[in-house]
Scaffold this active site. Structure first.
Site, mmCIF file in Angstrom:
data_model
loop_
_atom_site.group_PDB
_atom_site.id
_atom_site.type_symbol
_atom_site.label_atom_id
_atom_site.label_comp_id
_atom_site.label_asym_id
_atom_site.label_seq_id
_atom_site.Cartn_x
_atom_site.Cartn_y
_atom_site.Cartn_z
ATOM 1 N N GLU A 49 0.649 -0.892 -0.091
ATOM 2 C CA GLU A 49 -0.483 -0.052 0.057
ATOM 3 C C GLU A 49 1.117 1.084 0.463
ATOM 4 O O GLU A 49 1.600 1.154 0.792
ATOM 5 C CB GLU A 49 -0.767 0.583 1.058
ATOM 6 N N ASP A 60 -6.699 10.121 8.811
ATOM 7 C CA ASP A 60 -5.170 8.975 9.173
ATOM 8 C C ASP A 60 -5.319 9.842 11.086
ATOM 9 O O ASP A 60 -5.345 11.099 11.576
ATOM 10 C CB ASP A 60 -4.124 10.088 8.518
ATOM 11 N N TYR A 175 -11.213 -4.374 3.353
ATOM 12 C CA TYR A 175 -9.923 -3.913 3.945
ATOM 13 C C TYR A 175 -10.973 -3.742 5.468
ATOM 14 O O TYR A 175 -11.732 -2.794 5.260
ATOM 15 C CB TYR A 175 -9.117 -2.472 3.621
#
Length: 263
Positions: A49, A60, A175
């Site tokens: 990734e 994030d 994911y």
């Protein structure tokens, strides 16, 4: 069949789980980042990734936010990020590369131009965290038409009503975000993750890979035991932030990969 599909087919035939490693392109600067990425396959990474730095990375935590800031301060761009992918392909390595980031840089480039350049550079899939399924026409469907997987995230708050929408048009793998919150916020717990992975797998034939909160080989192994593989990002980025050499970073990655592969 993409390189991602081929990788999971091979791993399944071998009875192994996948190890996925995230690094921010251009962190701490281009040459070191490039060296680390080119060393990931030999360190046991099954899928790379590659983070695309962005000024407003809302999903994030501080670790990856700071990595993006470091990369941008050193002049990292979309073109330089694609160059790292191109350089890996120039070595002949076929490890899948998933470009992970936000829609703004892609939109600014133009979707058609971006997809052509990404495909030419050897990118295999995209994770664009700020494009929900309701916006599939923006990028997801064009990406799949161009031969790239579009990978969607499911979270602990993705209930049974929402899950079919999340899985719609998803390809490559799902994911699963093991915790509620931002990257690096808490530790993943296999006991909590296992039932959620089973719930998702009951609704799709795609592999389910688990990320967020995995920092040690032991946790990577525990998570991989209840999923099709494990993703580690913040822990690797932390090693880079501490000034570790590429060889030291790659040795750490290798230990994580061995943990996941031991599942």
């Amino acid at each position: 069949m993409t390189r991602i599909d081929d990788t999971f087919a091979r791993l399944k035939a071998e009875g192994r789980k996948a190890f996925v490693a995230y690094v921010m392109a251009g962190d701490p600067e281009f040459d070191t980042s490039r060296e680390i990425v080119l060393g990931l396959p030999a360190a046991g990474v099954d899928i790379i990734e590659l983070g695309l730095p962005f000024t407003d990375p809302m999903a994030d935590g501080p670790t990856i936010q700071l990595a993006g800031q470091r990369a941008l301060s050193k002049g990292q761009t979309l073109d330089k990020t694609l160059q790292i992918a191109r350089d890996l392909r120039d070595t002949g390595d076929q490890t899948p590369i998933v470009l992970m980031g936000y829609y703004n840089p892609i939109f600014s480039r133009g979707v058609e131009t971006f997809l052509r350049q990404a495909k030419e550079a050897g990118i295999d899939g995209l994770i664009v965290v700020d494009l929900p399924p309701e916006e599939d026409a923006e990028l997801c469907l064009p990406a799949q038409a161009a031969g790239l997987n579009f990978i969607r995230l499911a979270t602990p708050t993705t209930d049974d009503r929402r899950l079919p929408k999340v899985l719609q048009n998803t390809s490559g793998f799902v994911y699963y975000v093991s915790i509620t919150g931002i990257t690096g916020a808490a530790a993943a717990q296999a006991g909590d993750v296992g039932p959620e992975v089973a719930r998702i797998k009951a609704a799709t034939d795609l592999p389910v890979i688990v990320g967020f909160g995995i920092r040690t080989p032991e946790t990577a192994r525990a998570i991989a035991q209840v999923a099709d593989g494990a993703v580690v990002g913040s822990a690797i980025v932390s090693e880079i932030a501490q000034g570790r050499s590429p060889s030291e970073v790659l040795a750490f990655v290798r230990s994580l990969a061995e943990g996941a592969h031991a599942a």
